[in-house]
Every structure is written in structure tokens, then in C-alpha cells.
Design an enzyme around this catalytic site. Sequence first.
Site, PDB file in Angstrom:
ATOM      1  N   CYS A  95      -3.259  -1.223  -9.553  1.00 56.13           N
ATOM      2  CA  CYS A  95      -3.374  -0.094  -8.970  1.00 56.13           C
ATOM      3  C   CYS A  95      -4.480   0.618  -9.527  1.00 56.13           C
ATOM      4  CB  CYS A  95      -1.957   0.609  -8.846  1.00 56.13           C
ATOM      5  SG  CYS A  95      -2.239   2.122  -8.011  1.00 56.13           S
ATOM      6  N   GLY A 126      -4.894  -5.932   3.642  1.00 51.62           N
ATOM      7  CA  GLY A 126      -4.223  -4.514   3.553  1.00 51.62           C
ATOM      8  C   GLY A 126      -4.881  -3.508   4.459  1.00 51.62           C
ATOM      9  N   GLN A 144       7.816  -4.366  -5.689  1.00 49.58           N
ATOM     10  CA  GLN A 144       6.789  -4.353  -6.585  1.00 49.58           C
ATOM     11  C   GLN A 144       7.099  -3.218  -7.659  1.00 49.58           C
ATOM     12  OE1 GLN A 144       2.623  -2.756  -6.055  1.00 49.58           O
ATOM     13  NE2 GLN A 144       2.041  -4.942  -6.131  1.00 49.58           N
ATOM     14  N   MET A 156       0.854  -1.389   0.064  1.00 52.93           N
ATOM     15  CA  MET A 156      -0.202   0.025   0.026  1.00 52.93           C
ATOM     16  C   MET A 156       0.929   1.510   0.139  1.00 52.93           C
ATOM     17  SD  MET A 156      -3.002  -1.184   2.786  1.00 52.93           S
ATOM     18  CE  MET A 156      -1.691  -1.673   3.926  1.00 52.93           C
ATOM     19  N   ALA A 157       0.669   2.008  -1.249  1.00 53.82           N
ATOM     20  CA  ALA A 157       1.604   3.562  -0.974  1.00 53.82           C
ATOM     21  C   ALA A 157       1.369   4.220   0.011  1.00 53.82           C
ATOM     22  CB  ALA A 157       1.086   4.194  -2.571  1.00 53.82           C
ATOM     23  N   ASN A 160      -7.460 -11.359  -1.997  1.00 50.55           N
ATOM     24  CA  ASN A 160      -7.272 -10.058  -1.392  1.00 50.55           C
ATOM     25  C   ASN A 160      -8.772  -9.300  -1.444  1.00 50.55           C
ATOM     26  OD1 ASN A 160      -5.630  -6.887  -2.154  1.00 50.55           O
ATOM     27  ND2 ASN A 160      -6.123  -7.639   0.002  1.00 50.55           N
ATOM     28  N   GLY A 161      -8.905  -8.817  -0.146  1.00 53.08           N
ATOM     29  CA  GLY A 161     -10.184  -7.916  -0.257  1.00 53.08           C
ATOM     30  C   GLY A 161     -11.105  -8.303   0.843  1.00 53.08           C
ATOM     31  N   HIS A 185      -6.957  -8.900  -6.078  1.00 55.12           N
ATOM     32  CA  HIS A 185      -8.130  -7.993  -5.225  1.00 55.12           C
ATOM     33  C   HIS A 185      -9.553  -8.236  -5.860  1.00 55.12           C
ATOM     34  CE1 HIS A 185      -8.841  -4.423  -2.662  1.00 55.12           C
ATOM     35  NE2 HIS A 185     -10.032  -4.450  -3.287  1.00 55.12           N
TER      36      HIS A 185
END
Length: 330
Positions: free
Chosen positions: A101, A227, A70, A17-18, A203-204, A172
Site C-alpha cells: 500500500c 484492480g 489482508q 482496494m480500500a 498486478n498492474g 504490483h
Amino acid sequence: MLPWFTDKQFPLYLAPMAGVTDVVFRTICKELGADVMITEFVATEGIMQQDERTRKYTEFTDEQRPVGVQLFGADGARMGEAAKKIIDWKQPDFIDINFGCPVNKVVSKNGGSSLLKDCGTLASVASGVAKAVGHIVPVTAKIRIGWDEKSINAPDVCHILQEEGMQAISIHGRTRSQGYRGEANWQVIGECAESVSVPVIGNGDIASGADVKKRREQTAVSGVMIGRAAMQNPWIFREAKQYLETGETPPPVPIQERWQLITRHCDMAVNSNRYGNERQSIMAMRSRLMAYCKGFPGAKPLRQRLCTVASLMEIEDLAAEHLQSLRAEE
């Protein structure tokens, strides 16, 4: 098969996660039970230009292994060269390609989830990176289930990625147009896991040990990626492992222990020099502090004060004051 996938192992990934999963937060999550780490995404061109700021995003410690770096971009050959440079610098355990993204500034450069609309370019990117470095380290990919509800194509994309040499695929369960709204579609994730032979990581909406167990039992995924839930509750990795082993949900982490981790995270951020001096580091931490304190007793006035903190001492004083006020109410 990647070594962290076995019959007995069901790895818990910390999602990249940025602005969140920097080297400090990854250290904390690893200590609390996360199995596999991926750095914040880095731009291919930043790596090629040897931009110091971009290189910072690739930093990790040996204690965090297995860890992947990544990359995002739309030119397979350039990305392959960038991956070689990263391996020369850092020797990560794998390279991960970002095809998921949803952020405009990434999508506008034909990166991230925009490639879900252009499977030819997606294939050439995956192939370019795999051919360049796949003989040195595994290459994996992260996708969303599609661009929008009318173009859910994750099963097809997974077949392409497998054919082009990806060793694992993280999915995701939302479309790009959803962003982070609505529910993750685990039915599609499950279909993908059943249709390819490489490990699929779901993911999610994973927010508890019970969620992890449910997805493990009801889908063919080989692991899960956590996340946003980890931003507020990095203890989720420890809780999930305990739940998988015993079927019991551990008691909530005491507020005092939460504050200890918050102040430690701030101290580590300051000492990392990632964000500049102490004031700059604490200001950069404000959004993280908001996430940590969500659900705290008296959260609203607390969050108002966290908006203005600019030093470690202020955070320590705020923690002491908050804990004292809770004791007074007992």
C-alpha cells in the site's frame, strides 16, 4: 501449492482496494468470473482491539471462496495474534500481508510499502504471521517492485518472503513513489516469477482478456490480479476467461445491462448496512457510480448528476432517463 494454482488453472484475482472491494463488490465480481478474493486491508491494532468497524472489513460469504483477509502492520508478533483472531472469527482460506500500500496514512505507521525500505522488519513480519497461523491456513504477501526507481528490490524481497514461509506473492509492477502513474514494470514481475518457486501473481495495467493472455504467455506468473479496471468494468473477469478459451473478445456489455448491475450494486449496498442508512449508502457509492459510468454516451452531464444522488429511486430514475435518451437518438 495452493489448490487454486494448477497446470490448467490460471487464477484471476480481484485486487484488494480500500473503499472498493467490500463484500458487495466481491459478490458481483465472483459472479462475473473472479477466482480469488482478498478483503480490503485491515489494521492489526483494530483487530486486536476488536473494533467493530475494523471487523466489518473482514466480512465475506462462503460463495466468495477462496478468499483471504489482508492485514497490515509492522509488528510480526502482534500481526500473528491478529491473524489468529481473524481465523477464529471468519476462517478465511488464507491470510495476506500488505507490503504494497502506497497511501501516506499506512506508510507513516511503518506499514504497507514502507517495509520495502526495511527488509529486516519485513522479514520479521512475514515470519511472525507464518509461524502463528501458517500451520492453519496459508500466508501470502502483496508487494510493489520497490520504494522508488533507485531501489527496485522486488526479486530480493521475494526471496526473503519465500524463506519466511509465504505461499504466494502478488506483485504490483510500480514503485511506491509512482503511486498509480506511469506503466507497470512487467519485466521485474517476470524476473521475480522466475526466481522463486512459490506462485507469483502479477498486478498492474490488466484491462482486457488480451492483456491477461499476453502476461500468461510472456512471463512466468501463475495468475494475474485485476484492480482498477474492474472498478469500471467488473465484466473483465468474464471477458478474460472467454478470451483465454476462444481467443475472441466478446462484444461490449450493453448499456442496459450495465445500468442493471449499477442499480443492483446500489440496492445491495443499501441492504448490507455497511455504510449506514440509504442516503449514507448512496453517498458512499457516488465515486463507484462515477467509475461505472466512465465512457457512457453523454457521460459528462450524467456524472454531474451522479455527484448529487442520495436515494435508490434517484438512481433508478436516472438510469431510465439515460436509456430513454439513448433510444431517442437511435
